[in-house]
Motif scaffolding. Structure first.
Motif, PDB file in Angstrom:
ATOM      1  N   GLN A 134       8.214  12.173   6.399  1.00 27.19           N
ATOM      2  CA  GLN A 134       9.657  11.954   6.275  1.00 27.19           C
ATOM      3  C   GLN A 134      10.289  13.330   6.232  1.00 27.19           C
ATOM      4  N   GLY A 135      10.809  13.759   7.390  1.00 24.84           N
ATOM      5  CA  GLY A 135      11.271  15.148   7.479  1.00 24.84           C
ATOM      6  C   GLY A 135      10.055  16.059   7.418  1.00 24.84           C
ATOM      7  N   ASP A 136      10.038  17.024   6.500  1.00 30.76           N
ATOM      8  CA  ASP A 136       8.846  17.874   6.394  1.00 30.76           C
ATOM      9  C   ASP A 136       8.052  17.524   5.143  1.00 30.76           C
ATOM     10  N   VAL A 137       8.323  16.345   4.605  1.00 30.55           N
ATOM     11  CA  VAL A 137       7.598  15.903   3.412  1.00 30.55           C
ATOM     12  C   VAL A 137       6.732  14.703   3.791  1.00 30.55           C
ATOM     13  N   ALA A 138       5.459  14.779   3.433  1.00 27.98           N
ATOM     14  CA  ALA A 138       4.574  13.646   3.696  1.00 27.98           C
ATOM     15  C   ALA A 138       4.551  12.760   2.459  1.00 27.98           C
ATOM     16  N   ASP A 139       4.824  11.488   2.679  1.00 27.69           N
ATOM     17  CA  ASP A 139       4.767  10.511   1.606  1.00 27.69           C
ATOM     18  C   ASP A 139       3.356   9.929   1.615  1.00 27.69           C
ATOM     19  N   VAL A 140       2.590  10.229   0.560  1.00 29.67           N
ATOM     20  CA  VAL A 140       1.186   9.828   0.539  1.00 29.67           C
ATOM     21  C   VAL A 140       1.002   8.707  -0.473  1.00 29.67           C
ATOM     22  N   ARG A 141       0.383   7.624  -0.032  1.00 25.83           N
ATOM     23  CA  ARG A 141       0.093   6.511  -0.927  1.00 25.83           C
ATOM     24  C   ARG A 141      -1.395   6.228  -0.884  1.00 25.83           C
ATOM     25  N   ILE A 142      -1.980   6.173  -2.073  1.00 24.88           N
ATOM     26  CA  ILE A 142      -3.426   6.017  -2.163  1.00 24.88           C
ATOM     27  C   ILE A 142      -3.731   4.789  -3.025  1.00 24.88           C
ATOM     28  N   LEU A 143      -4.648   3.978  -2.548  1.00 23.45           N
ATOM     29  CA  LEU A 143      -5.106   2.845  -3.345  1.00 23.45           C
ATOM     30  C   LEU A 143      -6.611   2.978  -3.490  1.00 23.45           C
ATOM     31  N   MET A 144      -7.060   3.128  -4.729  1.00 24.42           N
ATOM     32  CA  MET A 144      -8.490   3.266  -4.978  1.00 24.42           C
ATOM     33  C   MET A 144      -9.009   1.946  -5.544  1.00 24.42           C
ATOM     34  N   LEU A 145     -10.246   1.629  -5.206  1.00 24.42           N
ATOM     35  CA  LEU A 145     -10.817   0.408  -5.756  1.00 24.42           C
ATOM     36  C   LEU A 145     -11.770   0.788  -6.875  1.00 24.42           C
ATOM     37  N   HIS A 146     -11.374   0.474  -8.096  1.00 25.19           N
ATOM     38  CA  HIS A 146     -12.178   0.865  -9.248  1.00 25.19           C
ATOM     39  C   HIS A 146     -11.854  -0.066 -10.416  1.00 25.19           C
ATOM     40  N   PRO A 147     -12.866  -0.489 -11.195  1.00 28.14           N
ATOM     41  CA  PRO A 147     -12.585  -1.437 -12.288  1.00 28.14           C
ATOM     42  C   PRO A 147     -11.745  -0.848 -13.420  1.00 28.14           C
ATOM     43  N   MET A 148     -11.805   0.458 -13.670  1.00 34.00           N
ATOM     44  CA  MET A 148     -11.037   1.100 -14.739  1.00 34.00           C
ATOM     45  C   MET A 148     -11.193   0.356 -16.077  1.00 34.00           C
ATOM     46  N   GLU A 149     -12.432   0.218 -16.525  1.00 35.06           N
ATOM     47  CA  GLU A 149     -12.679  -0.492 -17.785  1.00 35.06           C
ATOM     48  C   GLU A 149     -12.228   0.356 -18.971  1.00 35.06           C
ATOM     49  N   THR A 150     -11.542  -0.287 -19.925  1.00 31.48           N
ATOM     50  CA  THR A 150     -10.989   0.459 -21.059  1.00 31.48           C
ATOM     51  C   THR A 150     -11.977   0.652 -22.201  1.00 31.48           C
ATOM     52  N   GLY A 151     -13.087  -0.063 -22.149  1.00 28.26           N
ATOM     53  CA  GLY A 151     -14.020   0.020 -23.270  1.00 28.26           C
ATOM     54  C   GLY A 151     -13.577  -0.854 -24.436  1.00 28.26           C
ATOM     55  N   GLN A 152     -12.547  -1.679 -24.203  1.00 23.79           N
ATOM     56  CA  GLN A 152     -12.051  -2.550 -25.278  1.00 23.79           C
ATOM     57  C   GLN A 152     -12.164  -4.014 -24.905  1.00 23.79           C
ATOM     58  N   ARG A 153     -12.419  -4.268 -23.603  1.00 22.61           N
ATOM     59  CA  ARG A 153     -12.467  -5.635 -23.117  1.00 22.61           C
ATOM     60  C   ARG A 153     -13.856  -6.226 -23.369  1.00 22.61           C
ATOM     61  N   LYS A 154     -13.903  -7.505 -23.660  1.00 23.93           N
ATOM     62  CA  LYS A 154     -15.198  -8.156 -23.849  1.00 23.93           C
ATOM     63  C   LYS A 154     -15.504  -9.051 -22.661  1.00 23.93           C
ATOM     64  N   ASP A 155     -16.772  -9.144 -22.307  1.00 27.97           N
ATOM     65  CA  ASP A 155     -17.136 -10.018 -21.198  1.00 27.97           C
ATOM     66  C   ASP A 155     -17.326 -11.443 -21.731  1.00 27.97           C
ATOM     67  N   GLY A 156     -17.753 -12.372 -20.852  1.00 28.72           N
ATOM     68  CA  GLY A 156     -17.885 -13.768 -21.218  1.00 28.72           C
ATOM     69  C   GLY A 156     -18.795 -14.015 -22.410  1.00 28.72           C
TER      70      GLY A 156
END
Lengths: 154, 106
Positions: free
Chosen positions: B12-34
């Motif tokens: 956009q003009g001389d600025v690049a608009d960069v959008r990134i989507l990463m696939l990662h679980p990002m576990e908080t260490g506070q969630r419990k599984d089943g």
């Protein structure tokens, strides 16, 4: 700058941290990842986060714009964008005040990046979101309240 | 091996608009599984974005960044065909690098 360094050293335990930082500085860009701010990310209060960033005397600034919803239904995905119009913006940190660990992310935007980042964070409950901006060696903050309907930290 | 990122860089003009989507679980260490066991911390710690090999963004993250993280930034002085490269490293040492070229203004 000196003050920042001093408090950083104090917090991360002296020589080891300095060695890590120095090494990261010597590595070529493209490879170097900044030393992870362990003290900051493990802080449980905003005051400690600011201390770890060296930003205890940060001034409120109207040149920082936080774009976030007033009410976020799902705390697991809260879109946050921070735009800093302060010249020479070097670093932007996002802090969610009432999260178990308030510091969510720090972005070094020094070389050629614009004073803008956007991301999505988790928020446990309704609270202020702080944007802490480092520009020209000084710190500035802005705050915005985000209401959370369902918390996203569980 | 980690899933590839989705990266889009538009001029956009001389600025690049960069959008990134990463696939990662990002576990908080506070969630419990089943079974009621706590899911251990697992999150992206560092993200490095380079423009033609020069660092433009160096991010440090905590577990508070949402699952499948999105990152948007703007790169000044970009031209069509420039290379934008993104690397992330998580707390288990896993990493992933992906690269795109800046698309011209449409």
């Amino acid at each position: 700058m000196n003050e920042l360094r001093r408090s950083f050293l104090k917090l991360t335990g002296g020589a080891t941290a300095l060695a890590v930082v120095t090494m990261a500085g010597l590595l070529k860009t493209g490879q170097a990842l900044a030393a992870w701010n362990k003290a900051g990310f493990e802080s449980k209060a905003v005051a400690d986060v600011l201390k770890s960033l060296g930003a205890t005397d940060a001034a409120e600034s109207k040149d920082i714009v936080i774009t976030a919803p007033d009410i976020a239904e799902n705390g697991a995905v809260v879109p946050i964008a921070v735009t800093s119009r302060i010249p020479n913006t070097q670093q932007i940190s996002v802090v969610a005040e009432k999260n178990p660990f308030p510091l969510a992310a720090t972005f070094d935007v020094g070389g050629g990046g614009e004073g803008y980042v956007s991301t999505r964070i988790k928020m446990g409950q309704t609270s202020n979101v702080w944007a802490v901006v480092k520009a020209g060696g000084k710190y500035y903050v802005a705050k915005k309240e985000v209401k959370i309907t369902v918390g996203g930290c569980g | 091996m980690a899933e590839p990122m989705k990266i889009r860089a538009t001029l956009q003009g001389d600025v690049a608009d960069v959008r990134i989507l990463m696939l990662h679980p990002m576990e908080t260490g506070q969630r419990k599984d089943g079974k009621g066991k706590i899911v251990p911390l697992h999150f992206i710690q560092s993200v490095l974005v380079t423009h033609n090999g020069k660092t433009v963004l160096d991010a440090q993250w905590s577990q508070a960044v949402a699952r499948n993280p999105f990152l948007g930034l703007r790169v000044k002085g970009a031209k069509a065909g420039d290379k934008i490269s993104v690397t992330w490293i998580d707390n288990k040492g896993e990493k992933r690098t992906d690269e795109v070229t800046v698309a011209g203004a449409s």
